[in-house]
Design a protein around this motif. Structure first.
Motif, PDB file in Angstrom:
ATOM      1  N   GLN A 192      68.405  60.649  42.038  1.00 45.77           N
ATOM      2  CA  GLN A 192      68.393  60.624  40.577  1.00 45.77           C
ATOM      3  C   GLN A 192      67.072  60.074  40.061  1.00 45.77           C
ATOM      4  O   GLN A 192      66.536  59.124  40.594  1.00 45.77           O
ATOM      5  N   GLY A 193      66.522  60.689  39.017  1.00 47.05           N
ATOM      6  CA  GLY A 193      65.241  60.284  38.460  1.00 47.05           C
ATOM      7  C   GLY A 193      65.284  58.900  37.849  1.00 47.05           C
ATOM      8  O   GLY A 193      66.322  58.425  37.409  1.00 47.05           O
ATOM      9  N   GLU A 194      64.098  58.264  37.842  1.00 47.33           N
ATOM     10  CA  GLU A 194      63.996  56.914  37.299  1.00 47.33           C
ATOM     11  C   GLU A 194      62.538  56.645  36.940  1.00 47.33           C
ATOM     12  O   GLU A 194      61.622  57.218  37.536  1.00 47.33           O
ATOM     13  N   TYR A 195      62.316  55.779  35.964  1.00 46.86           N
ATOM     14  CA  TYR A 195      60.960  55.419  35.569  1.00 46.86           C
ATOM     15  C   TYR A 195      60.420  54.356  36.527  1.00 46.86           C
ATOM     16  O   TYR A 195      61.011  53.290  36.699  1.00 46.86           O
ATOM     17  N   LEU A 196      59.275  54.662  37.174  1.00 41.44           N
ATOM     18  CA  LEU A 196      58.592  53.739  38.075  1.00 41.44           C
ATOM     19  C   LEU A 196      57.106  53.708  37.729  1.00 41.44           C
ATOM     20  O   LEU A 196      56.584  54.617  37.071  1.00 41.44           O
ATOM     21  N   ASN A 197      56.412  52.689  38.180  1.00 44.89           N
ATOM     22  CA  ASN A 197      54.961  52.591  38.010  1.00 44.89           C
ATOM     23  C   ASN A 197      54.285  53.238  39.214  1.00 44.89           C
ATOM     24  O   ASN A 197      54.623  52.928  40.358  1.00 44.89           O
ATOM     25  N   LYS A 198      53.340  54.150  38.932  1.00 46.09           N
ATOM     26  CA  LYS A 198      52.683  54.906  39.996  1.00 46.09           C
ATOM     27  C   LYS A 198      51.172  54.774  39.873  1.00 46.09           C
ATOM     28  O   LYS A 198      50.616  54.734  38.767  1.00 46.09           O
ATOM     29  N   ALA A 199      50.495  54.711  41.032  1.00 50.48           N
ATOM     30  CA  ALA A 199      49.028  54.703  41.058  1.00 50.48           C
ATOM     31  C   ALA A 199      48.577  55.505  42.266  1.00 50.48           C
ATOM     32  O   ALA A 199      49.064  55.300  43.376  1.00 50.48           O
ATOM     33  N   LYS A 200      47.647  56.437  42.044  1.00 50.85           N
ATOM     34  CA  LYS A 200      47.083  57.220  43.144  1.00 50.85           C
ATOM     35  C   LYS A 200      45.754  56.596  43.528  1.00 50.85           C
ATOM     36  O   LYS A 200      44.841  56.508  42.711  1.00 50.85           O
ATOM     37  N   TRP A 215      47.320  52.355  37.059  1.00 52.91           N
ATOM     38  CA  TRP A 215      48.784  52.352  37.004  1.00 52.91           C
ATOM     39  C   TRP A 215      49.278  53.108  35.780  1.00 52.91           C
ATOM     40  O   TRP A 215      48.756  52.921  34.681  1.00 52.91           O
ATOM     41  N   THR A 216      50.265  53.969  35.992  1.00 55.87           N
ATOM     42  CA  THR A 216      50.919  54.683  34.897  1.00 55.87           C
ATOM     43  C   THR A 216      52.426  54.683  35.138  1.00 55.87           C
ATOM     44  O   THR A 216      52.879  54.693  36.287  1.00 55.87           O
ATOM     45  N   THR A 217      53.178  54.669  34.055  1.00 58.80           N
ATOM     46  CA  THR A 217      54.638  54.750  34.160  1.00 58.80           C
ATOM     47  C   THR A 217      55.055  56.208  34.074  1.00 58.80           C
ATOM     48  O   THR A 217      54.658  56.911  33.138  1.00 58.80           O
ATOM     49  N   CYS A 218      55.824  56.667  35.033  1.00 62.84           N
ATOM     50  CA  CYS A 218      56.222  58.079  35.052  1.00 62.84           C
ATOM     51  C   CYS A 218      57.670  58.195  35.532  1.00 62.84           C
ATOM     52  O   CYS A 218      58.242  57.276  36.112  1.00 62.84           O
ATOM     53  N   TRP A 219      58.241  59.367  35.275  1.00 55.79           N
ATOM     54  CA  TRP A 219      59.611  59.692  35.686  1.00 55.79           C
ATOM     55  C   TRP A 219      59.542  60.290  37.092  1.00 55.79           C
ATOM     56  O   TRP A 219      58.931  61.319  37.314  1.00 55.79           O
ATOM     57  N   VAL A 220      60.163  59.624  38.060  1.00 57.54           N
ATOM     58  CA  VAL A 220      60.071  60.013  39.464  1.00 57.54           C
ATOM     59  C   VAL A 220      61.386  60.651  39.900  1.00 57.54           C
ATOM     60  O   VAL A 220      62.467  60.116  39.618  1.00 57.54           O
ATOM     61  N   VAL A 221      61.267  61.803  40.577  1.00 61.75           N
ATOM     62  CA  VAL A 221      62.448  62.527  41.065  1.00 61.75           C
ATOM     63  C   VAL A 221      62.219  62.886  42.524  1.00 61.75           C
ATOM     64  O   VAL A 221      61.166  63.426  42.880  1.00 61.75           O
ATOM     65  N   LEU A 222      63.187  62.574  43.380  1.00 62.74           N
ATOM     66  CA  LEU A 222      63.139  62.938  44.793  1.00 62.74           C
ATOM     67  C   LEU A 222      64.065  64.114  45.031  1.00 62.74           C
ATOM     68  O   LEU A 222      65.267  64.016  44.806  1.00 62.74           O
ATOM     69  N   CYS A 223      63.492  65.245  45.448  1.00 58.04           N
ATOM     70  CA  CYS A 223      64.326  66.406  45.751  1.00 58.04           C
ATOM     71  C   CYS A 223      63.834  67.046  47.037  1.00 58.04           C
ATOM     72  O   CYS A 223      62.649  67.331  47.178  1.00 58.04           O
ATOM     73  N   SER A 224      64.768  67.236  47.964  1.00 63.60           N
ATOM     74  CA  SER A 224      64.532  67.828  49.287  1.00 63.60           C
ATOM     75  C   SER A 224      63.332  67.167  49.949  1.00 63.60           C
ATOM     76  O   SER A 224      63.352  65.985  50.245  1.00 63.60           O
ATOM     77  N   ASN A 225      62.248  67.916  50.168  1.00 62.96           N
ATOM     78  CA  ASN A 225      61.115  67.373  50.919  1.00 62.96           C
ATOM     79  C   ASN A 225      59.947  67.009  50.023  1.00 62.96           C
ATOM     80  O   ASN A 225      58.825  66.866  50.498  1.00 62.96           O
TER      81      ASN A 225
END
Length: 469
Positions: free
Chosen positions: A73-81, A93-103
């Protein structure tokens, strides 16, 4: 309507031939197709369903049985590349909606973008291929807490963070499980035991003697040029080691003189800036570093009435020149004309305290001083801080006592130099003390730092005692 002829299987060991006949009135040609499948003699034959709709539905159901993607299930997390194909990037750092699906792990700016992507499949999204990725917790890549790193096989590196440990731990475990399934081949379409399907039928027949471990793995994505060059260099070093280079390097390193020997011969000199307070005082045979004493004496001699003393910055190149001479332990005269600007001397003194490996207020005392300054009753606050100050190591205590008595004399000339106790504390708060791990709120820490320095400055005589003459 004339029924098609029934399928007759030939004797064992022969090649099965299927003949499909059509009505002669429709003008369709007769066609022959060969199915190079050896029938399984151990299992009874099943009726063959020739209806195309039923056949396609059956095949889809079978594919879904083999491949079951793991969605999270998607959730807001802090991400940095922080790396793109091996090339380091500036951390943002940016706040984004993260979704894990399959691979894959998908990033969306907002939750609405995920819904639009579902309505318009095939659109380009910011995703991470988790195949052969490495997931690990990290405390070195960021000062934030609860951070883990994702390193892909193409050299991309991402940081994911959340202030809630339970949330980020849940995502860490889910992504790691997804990577584990991808590595074992369970989550890939078609993974598992290989089967052969009889043409125009729904039967799946296992091929005898077939080794499922010999399935060709999916070819990896083309790697970045830097990764390829690194592999080439690494292989070159391996071949060099075979010629004895590694052993010769070991012998050379083992014969190198120790740091102590080089220091005794005078080839390596210990620096003053960046040296631990206790080590520096032991080397000089004092309880207050000589450079601190020289700066305090010179400022009191000709700089107490200077406008914005300790607040105004001096010329950085001149400060670095002074630092170099101090580190070389050359004869230094701060009254020389090249140090005419008093702000150069105050700037060098502040740099000395900022570059200490451990601040003048040691790390283990930081939280204790913060708790003491929170005390509301004045007398109890003075006693608490006085007790902590006398527990400090002797070099720290004596240096602190000299410095705060000096700053108190600066305040006696506040009408001329325009420096208040609050202004001095803002300058020296973060210079004299900071936490070992910056896990809390930096702004809150800075408030306490300033309050501690200002209170010690105002109650200097009560806490440190009279000045030594």
């Amino acid at each position: 309507m004339q029924k098609p002829p029934a399928l007759v299987l030939p004797p064992p060991g022969s090649v099965s031939m299927r003949i499909k006949s059509a009505n002669a009135n429709t003008g369709e040609r007769l066609s022959q197709t060969k199915s190079m499948v050896i029938p399984d003699l151990d299992t009874p034959s099943k009726p063959i369903n020739r209806h195309r709709r039923n056949q396609s539905q059956h095949n889809v159901g079978q594919g879904l049985q083999q491949f079951q993607p793991v969605d999270f299930q998607g959730e807001y997390l802090n991400k940095a590349k922080i790396s793109d194909g091996g090339k380091k990037l500036r951390k943002n750092w940016t706040t984004c909606w993260v979704v894990l699906c399959s691979n894959e792990l998908h990033f969306y700016k907002e939750q609405k973008q995920e819904e639009l992507a579902k309505l318009k499949p095939g659109g380009k999204t910011d995703g991470v291929d988790l195949c052969d990725a490495v997931i690990e917790w990290t405390t070195e890549k960021s000062s934030r807490k609860n951070v883990f790193q994702i390193t892909t096989r193409s050299g991309d590196e991402f940081l994911l963070q959340s202030d809630d440990y339970a949330t980020i731990s849940k995502w860490h475990d889910a992504i790691k499980r997804a990577v584990g399934r991808l590595s074992s081949g369970d989550a890939r379409p078609g993974a598992g035991k290989a089967t052969l399907v009889r043409s125009n039928s729904t039967e799946c027949l296992p091929r005898r003697g077939y080794d499922s471990t010999k399935i060709k793995a999916k070819e990896p994505k083309p790697e970045h040029r830097r990764s390829i060059m690194f592999k080439l260099n690494y292989s070159a070093s391996d071949s060099a080691d075979k010629n004895g280079v590694k052993n010769r390097l070991k012998k050379f390193i083992s014969r190198r003189p120790s740091m102590k020997t080089l220091q005794e011969k005078g080839l390596i000199k210990d620096c003053v800036f960046g040296c631990h307070m206790l080590t520096l005082c032991q080397r000089e045979g004092t309880t207050v570093p000589r450079f601190v004493q020289m700066c305090v004496t010179e400022v009191e001699k000709r700089g107490l009435e200077a406008d914005g003393i300790y607040r105004v910055s001096g010329n950085l190149s001149t400060i670095q020149k002074l630092r170099f001479l101090v580190d070389q332990e050359e004869t230094l005269n701060l009254g020389d004309s090249q140090w005419e600007d008093i702000h150069v001397i105050t700037g060098a003194l502040k740099m000395f305290f900022r570059e200490l490996p451990e601040p003048l207020f040691p790390f283990r005392f930081f939280d204790l001083f913060v708790e003491a300054i929170k005390t509301k009753e004045q007398k109890q606050k003075i006693q608490s801080l006085k007790k902590l100050v006398h527990q400090l190591p002797k070099p720290n205590h004596n240096t602190m006592k000299l410095l705060f008595h000096h700053l108190q004399r600066v305040l006696t000339k506040s009408r001329q130099n325009l420096m208040s106790s609050q202004g001095v504390s803002i300058v020296f708060g973060p210079t004299l003390m900071w936490p070992e791990l910056d896990a809390g709120n930096m702004a809150v820490n800075m408030v306490y730092q300033n309050q501690i320095v200002e209170f010690l400055l105002l109650e200097c005589v009560e806490i440190f005692g009279p000045e030594d003459k």
